[in-house]
Scaffold this active site. Structure first.
Site, PDB file in Angstrom:
ATOM      1  N   GLU A   1      -6.309  -9.016  -2.574  1.00 44.17           N
ATOM      2  CA  GLU A   1      -5.469  -8.075  -3.334  1.00 44.17           C
ATOM      3  C   GLU A   1      -5.276  -8.508  -4.791  1.00 44.17           C
ATOM      4  O   GLU A   1      -4.176  -8.906  -5.194  1.00 44.17           O
ATOM      5  CB  GLU A   1      -4.117  -7.894  -2.651  1.00 44.17           C
ATOM      6  CG  GLU A   1      -4.225  -7.257  -1.275  1.00 44.17           C
ATOM      7  CD  GLU A   1      -2.868  -6.991  -0.637  1.00 44.17           C
ATOM      8  OE1 GLU A   1      -1.896  -7.643  -1.012  1.00 44.17           O
ATOM      9  OE2 GLU A   1      -2.807  -6.129   0.251  1.00 44.17           O
TER      10      GLU A   1
ATOM     11  N   GLU B   1      -6.615  -4.027   5.856  1.00 42.85           N
ATOM     12  CA  GLU B   1      -5.326  -4.434   6.431  1.00 42.85           C
ATOM     13  C   GLU B   1      -4.457  -3.208   6.629  1.00 42.85           C
ATOM     14  O   GLU B   1      -4.386  -2.339   5.755  1.00 42.85           O
ATOM     15  CB  GLU B   1      -4.555  -5.342   5.463  1.00 42.85           C
ATOM     16  CG  GLU B   1      -5.139  -6.689   5.211  1.00 42.85           C
ATOM     17  CD  GLU B   1      -4.252  -7.478   4.222  1.00 42.85           C
ATOM     18  OE1 GLU B   1      -3.059  -7.159   4.090  1.00 42.85           O
ATOM     19  OE2 GLU B   1      -4.785  -8.384   3.590  1.00 42.85           O
TER      20      GLU B   1
END
Ligand code: GAL
Length: 686
Positions: free
Chosen positions: A153, A309
């Protein structure tokens, strides 16, 4: 550089982040046995393992990872191998304290969390390349490894960095961008408030200032930050590519990200992947999920993508972390599939006993394999196994919604006419209207080739370059329908008001100019008379000057400070072969309904006819179409449909009965695809 090689041929990948380094060795055997039981075929490994892999600078210990990859491979579980660059070890910061991030207030971010390293730091950059290189040399040929997962991320938790090195890199970046100080002064409008720079070394970063900072500087800083992150990604990617043939990804956060311009990022990865978490205060969080999935597919250019995710149940980082209802995880997962995901992954496989995320749900929760969550995880695994034939089938849309991260960055700057008009809110409301109408959408950049779409919607195009506005204008002139929402085309790429005034670059397409913005006081509303409807609006009105457009909606009851009664509010303009619509106020979901109905009619779009609260998504394969139907209601619904429900094996006799909260995946006969006369390049699915 998006590539079509899918890591697990003809299968939907299923699994999650796996962090076995948090557990004694004997637990690993239980893990793989339970993974097999749950149908897991892919796990992401090593995301936070730097301190174990390189316990001292330049000294690697791969023993545990060798054993782990062999164990997974022996059990038929493929590996998405991560580089650990998001979490450098303690020794790194002890050796290179200058590589710590500094925030806008000059505070240095300490060790003991994650994401603390300055992306501008040469020491950090050298270290991440060393680790990526070592991993790729060692595991590039390992049969378990099917994918590389660089970092985690980007931009979260830290994107901006005001360390000395970062500010030095910023000046270099500006020198490359502008060449001369005169050009920089011009672009930033430094004549305002006497901000001229006469020496490069005096150019500062937009750290904390007494009052509002130069907006053009701040906008460039957002671009610079994004570029720095991407440079780091490229360094690692290229180090891996030198020794490893597998595709390379990094996990995005689509609509939840701020620091990363994903149109640019998608060009750098082989496969797009995304993380998505429900925001619990949102009662319709599944709409945000759908938006995020459509945006991810769109940045992937329509190719299959990985949901890297999401959560099996509650997260742990919101104020109130709400557990998912039974069946909600399945609805979430299959909505991602319906919108183009060919991999369903979670954070994380086994819940952590220690650390910051111990209250976060997992595939294997603290309650163990006899829990509801694990039962649902296993059920989902066996369902996804049945869906292998969907892999590489594609989603199609006739509508494009414009999404530009630069416009988001710019609209989020300070001192706008109203704090109440927000990019994300407008995006969500327009998207939700289309979602409720059952109209599939892609997202697009305003500079893209839009000729394949019947309708283009611009909910939040505050920053629009003249080149992109010309692109939209030619889209309209050659037959497209364009719907633009208020506060559009106000500024150029330096956040400077367009020559000719607000909205001037779109005047040809819309037949209207904006004389003045007239935002409303908090809580004030006004009305718009639109045909037989009286629409309620709030937050924003504009004084429009007509330049050829017809008026389809007029302001009614005026709010103090807002546009006057009878003034044009909603306009429609024939330009060339197409039509440009403009909505100069903030309409909510219900008020948008009749406006969109009229716009659909212009564009030749037929909204889906299905029960409210039922989400229908179609993926088009070589031989079949697949309809993914999600019932968000608390009662059984019936939808007209033919085909076979793959999940149950039932043949449908013209209707699908779907009980409360359930999902079906229906294999249907591929629809006829005929190019239509007015859009020869467009595929009709009627
Ligand atoms: C993600 C992150 C994961 C984990 C997860 C929890 O943003 O990538 O490592 O922290 O959030 O929801």
């Amino acid at each position: 550089m998006l590539n079509d090689s899918w890591p697990l041929p003809h299968a939907i990948a299923y699994g999650g982040d796996y962090n076995p380094e948090q557990w004694p060795r004997e637990v690993w055997d239980d893990d793989v046995a339970l993974m097999r039981q749950a149908g897991v075929n892919l796990v992401s490994v090593g995301i936070f393992s730097w301190a174990l892999l390189e316990p001292e600078e330049g000294v690697f210990d791969f023993g545990w990872l060798d054993e782990l990859l062999d164990l997974l491979h022996a059990n038929g579980i493929a590996v998405d191998l991560a580089t650990p660059s998001v979490s450098p070890p303690a020794w790194f910061f002890a050796a290179y304290p200058q590589a710590q991030v500094r925030n806008a207030d000059g505070v240095t971010m300490g060790f003991g969390s994650r994401g603390m390293a300055s992306h501008a730091s040469p020491e950090y950059r050298a270290a991440i390349v060393r680790v990526a290189d070592a991993l790729a040399r060692r595991y590039g040929q390992h049969p378990a490894v099917v994918l590389w997962h660089v970092h985690n991320e980007y931009g979260v938790p830290v994107g901006e960095d005001f360390s000395e090195q970062s500010v030095r890199s910023w000046r270099q970046w500006l020198q490359q961008r502008y060449g001369t100080l005169a050009a920089l002064n011009e672009a930033w409008g430094t004549a305002f408030w006497g901000q001229w720079y006469h020496h490069w070394e005096h150019v500062v970063a937009p750290a904390t200032t007494p009052t509002t900072i130069n907006p053009a500087m701040k906008l460039d800083w957002a671009r610079f930050t994004d570029d720095q992150l991407r440079e780091c990604f490229r360094l690692e990617r290229d180090a891996i590519r030198a020794h490893a043939p597998q595709p390379i990804t990094t996990n995005f956060m689509a609509h939840q990200s701020w620091n990363t311009d994903l149109w640019k990022w998608a060009q750098e990865v082989d496969i797009v992947s995304d993380d998505h978490y429900l925001w619990s205060p949102d009662p319709e969080a599944h709409v945000a999920l759908a938006l995020s999935a459509d945006l991810t597919r769109s940045v992937a250019g329509g190719r299959p993508w990985i949901l890297m995710e999401h959560s099996t149940s509650a997260v742990n980082w919101q104020g109130r972390n709400i557990a998912k209802e039974p069946g909600e995880m399945q609805r979430n997962a299959l909505t991602h599939v319906g919108r183009g995901a060919d991999a369903i992954m979670f954070f994380q496989w086994r819940a952590s006993r220690s650390g910051a995320e111990k209250f976060h749900s997992a595939m294997l929760p603290h309650a163990g394999p006899s829990s509801r969550v694990f039962r649902e995880v296993t059920e989902l695994g066996s369902q996804l196994k049945q869906l292998g034939e969907l892999q590489d089938s594609r989603v199609r849309a006739e509508v494009a919604v414009l999404y530009d991260w630069e416009s988001l960055w710019a609209q989020d700057l300070q001192w706008r006419p109203s704090d109440d008009l927000q990019f994300r809110e407008r995006m969500r409301t327009f998207y939700e209207r289309l979602w409720r109408d059952g109209v599939p959408v892609d997202f697009a950049h305003p500079g893209d080739d839009l000729s394949g779409y019947r309708l283009v919607v611009a909910p939040a195009s505050y920053l629009l370059t003249t080149a992109d506005a010309a692109n939209l204008t030619s889209y309209v002139r050659t037959g497209g329908t364009l719907l633009v929402s208020c506060f559009a085309a106000a500024v150029d790429s330096h956040d400077a008001v367009h020559a000719g005034g607000f909205g001037a670059p779109l005047a040809d397409a819309l037949g209207v100019r904006v004389e003045e913005y007239r935002p409303l006081r908090a809580g004030s509303t006004c009305t718009v008379a639109f045909g037989e409807h009286t629409l309620e609006a709030d937050v924003w009105t504009e004084d429009l000057v007509l330049d050829g457009a017809e008026v389809l909606g007029r302001y009614g009851s005026p709010a103090k400070g807002g546009a006057t009664a009878g003034a044009p509010a909603i306009t429609r303009h024939r330009a060339g072969e197409g039509t440009g619509w403009y909505v100069s106020t903030r309409l909510g979901l219900d008020a948008l309904a009749p406006v969109l109905e009229a716009v659909y009619a212009d564009a030749g779009i037929v909204p889906a006819d299905h029960p409210e609260g039922v989400e229908l998504m179609t993926r088009h394969g070589q031989n079949h179409d697949y309809v993914i139907a999600v019932n968000h209601r608390d009662e059984e619904v019936t939808v007209a449909m033919d085909g076979t429900n793959i999940l149950t094996g039932d043949r449908l006799g013209g209707e699908l009965r779907l009980s409360a909260g359930r999902v079906a995946v229906v294999r249907t006969v591929a629809s006829l695809r005929v190019p239509t006369p007015d859009h020869p390049q467009l595929i009709s699915t009627q």
